[in-house]
Write an enzyme that holds these catalytic residues in place. Structure first.
Site, mmCIF file in Angstrom:
data_model
loop_
_atom_site.group_PDB
_atom_site.id
_atom_site.type_symbol
_atom_site.label_atom_id
_atom_site.label_comp_id
_atom_site.label_asym_id
_atom_site.label_seq_id
_atom_site.Cartn_x
_atom_site.Cartn_y
_atom_site.Cartn_z
ATOM 1 N N ALA A 216 60.351 92.520 38.888
ATOM 2 C CA ALA A 216 60.758 91.460 37.960
ATOM 3 C C ALA A 216 62.335 91.022 37.955
ATOM 4 C CB ALA A 216 60.025 91.479 36.593
ATOM 5 N N GLY A 218 61.881 88.895 40.378
ATOM 6 C CA GLY A 218 61.263 88.297 41.653
ATOM 7 C C GLY A 218 62.181 88.249 42.572
ATOM 8 N N ASP A 235 55.749 95.762 38.236
ATOM 9 C CA ASP A 235 56.782 95.599 36.815
ATOM 10 C C ASP A 235 56.144 95.167 35.426
ATOM 11 O OD1 ASP A 235 59.055 95.079 35.362
ATOM 12 O OD2 ASP A 235 60.183 95.108 37.134
ATOM 13 N N LYS A 300 70.906 104.292 43.081
ATOM 14 C CA LYS A 300 72.216 104.225 42.136
ATOM 15 C C LYS A 300 73.098 105.669 42.645
ATOM 16 C CE LYS A 300 70.206 100.740 40.888
ATOM 17 N NZ LYS A 300 70.592 99.407 41.380
HETATM 18 C C1 LIG Z 1 67.303 95.533 38.619
HETATM 19 S S1 LIG Z 1 65.701 95.127 38.070
HETATM 20 C C2 LIG Z 1 64.831 94.379 39.642
HETATM 21 C C3 LIG Z 1 65.122 93.030 40.090
HETATM 22 C C4 LIG Z 1 64.324 92.637 41.218
HETATM 23 N N1 LIG Z 1 64.655 93.161 42.279
HETATM 24 C C5 LIG Z 1 64.633 91.242 41.482
HETATM 25 O O1 LIG Z 1 65.309 90.913 42.447
HETATM 26 O O2 LIG Z 1 64.536 90.006 40.693
HETATM 27 C C6 LIG Z 1 64.666 96.640 37.953
HETATM 28 C C7 LIG Z 1 63.238 96.166 37.413
HETATM 29 O O3 LIG Z 1 62.840 97.504 37.564
HETATM 30 C C8 LIG Z 1 61.852 97.497 36.369
HETATM 31 N N2 LIG Z 1 61.207 98.910 36.121
HETATM 32 C C9 LIG Z 1 61.807 99.713 35.571
HETATM 33 N N3 LIG Z 1 61.358 101.019 35.414
HETATM 34 C C10 LIG Z 1 60.059 100.931 36.055
HETATM 35 C C11 LIG Z 1 59.175 101.405 36.565
HETATM 36 N N4 LIG Z 1 58.798 102.861 36.383
HETATM 37 N N5 LIG Z 1 58.136 100.898 36.975
HETATM 38 C C12 LIG Z 1 58.253 99.492 37.504
HETATM 39 N N6 LIG Z 1 59.256 98.719 37.050
HETATM 40 C C13 LIG Z 1 60.244 99.479 36.553
HETATM 41 C C14 LIG Z 1 62.422 96.905 35.215
HETATM 42 O O4 LIG Z 1 61.420 96.304 34.338
HETATM 43 C C15 LIG Z 1 63.221 95.837 36.067
HETATM 44 O O5 LIG Z 1 62.440 94.435 36.048
#
Ligand SMILES: C[S@@+](CC[C@H](N)C(=O)[O-])C[C@H]1O[C@@H](n2cnc3c(N)ncnc32)[C@H](O)[C@@H]1O
Length: 354
Positions: A216, A218, A235, A300
């Site tokens: 999310a 996306g 997500d 990271k």
């Molecule tokens: C940096 S954002 C991703 C952005 C995405 N790649 C984009 O381009 O829009 C990180 C996402 O990882 C999700 N997240 C964090 N821990 C998670 C987990 N254990 N399982 C699935 N999603 C996770 C968060 O809700 C967040 O939406």
């Protein structure tokens, strides 16, 4: 010509020094690395003049993690006027060139010099052509001039097929207006970096499937969908409506660290902000168990010892694959769109396209 000059993200000069010193020691090229903090560059000074060429011949630029660009050469002081004559005189010891790029550092001072470079480029190019130094031959090396000011330049050379794809290693990617987040450019840049353009149709094709962990809103899913893939987006957060409307995305509210697809997929991408060791372990599971054939995952970085930490993680991943007896190509780069992170690309070489 005893200096190897490298560009990098500001703040990562120490990582470039550690990385190049590590390679130089392994390859038996004597010298030392040096850099000033926040200057967006570092250099390796070789004890022998042939040292930088040896390093560039024995290393693939694309496999270096922190340098964004590199060139061998030396620093030249320039006069206030008629800089071109001084440059042409200095170039006597250099080979002929197939192209020329004028570069600055990725700092505020550097950005202020960009206008100067734009104005200087045309007369310089004409003078190089007139002197027979610049020829229309892409097999010839590239002349890289990195201006530190109007009075100081690093006069460098690099092979066009073993250096950055873009000036200063900064990609010119246009943000797609329909993409739900800016981080979409991170995945697009990763593909440019890790997948040769002529292989995109085969390796990023519309009949493929992908899983996006931490999807999310996306931005990364958008890139997979743009290639025509069917994507499972994992997500707890909401996905952009525009993506769901494509009919190519299934959104599952699940934990990315425990989710596994029922059928193996072609691609897994993961942008979850987590401890790097956890994301590295994901890579080992997905590639090791054959859940996907290729993956792009963000790691990271810690605050300190960032090069050492990346090396440790990569070694651990490699050992994991060795223990399982699977053949995986691993790439790792701090991309332009990466901040305090690096991007890893992995590809199972022993699983053919389904
Ligand atoms: C940096 S954002 C991703 C952005 C995405 N790649 C984009 O381009 O829009 C990180 C996402 O990882 C999700 N997240 C964090 N821990 C998670 C987990 N254990 N399982 C699935 N999603 C996770 C968060 O809700 C967040 O939406």
């Amino acid at each position: 010509m005893n200096t190897l000059f490298m560009h990098c993200r500001p703040g990562f000069e120490g990582e470039v020094c550690s990385e190049i010193a590590d390679h130089a020691a392994r390859l038996g090229v004597a010298g030392y690395a040096r850099a000033k903090p926040q200057t967006a560059c570092a250099e390796f000074i070789c004890h022998e003049p042939a040292g930088p060429l040896r390093l560039m011949e024995q290393l693939r630029f694309a496999q270096l993690i922190f340098p964004r660009q590199w060139a061998r050469g030396s620093h030249v002081e320039l006069p206030e006027t008629d800089r071109i004559s001084v440059l042409l005189a200095q170039l006597q010891d250099y080979p002929l060139f197939g192209s020329v790029w004028l570069e600055v550092m990725d700092t505020n001072d550097g950005k202020e010099l960009s206008n100067f470079c734009k104005k200087f480029e045309t007369p310089l190019r004409k003078a190089l052509e007139k002197a027979g130094r610049l020829q229309d031959n892409p097999a010839l090396p590239r002349l890289l001039l990195t201006f530190k000011s109007g009075r100081e330049v690093f006069l460098g050379v690099a092979e066009a097929d073993n250096s950055a794809m873009w000036p200063m290693g900064i990609p010119r990617l246009k943000f797609p207006r329909e993409a739900p987040s800016r981080s979409t450019l991170k995945l697009e840049e990763a593909w440019h970096h890790f997948i040769p353009r002529e292989q995109w149709d085969e390796r990023l094709s519309g009949d493929m499937t992908g899983v996006d962990l931490g999807a999310a809103p996306g931005g990364w899913t958008y890139q997979l969908v743009r290639r025509g893939m069917l994507v499972t987006a994992i997500d707890n957060g909401p996905m952009a409506e525009s993506l769901m409307e494509t009919g190519l995305v299934q959104h599952l509210m699940a934990d990315g660290f425990t989710y596994k697809p029922k059928q193996p997929v072609d691609w897994m991408v993961c942008d979850i902000v987590e401890k790097p060791a956890r994301n590295a372990a994901l890579l080992e599971t997905w590639l090791g168990e054959g859940l996907c054939r290729e993956a792009v995952v963000n790691l990271k970085l810690p605050m300190k010892q960032r090069y050492a930490e990346v090396q440790r993680l990569l070694e651990r991943i490699e050992e994991g694959f060795e223990a399982r007896g699977v053949n995986v190509a691993i790439g790792c780069k701090q991309l332009y769109h990466d901040r305090e992170e690096v991007t890893c690309h992995l590809r199972r070489l022993d699983i053919k396209k389904r």
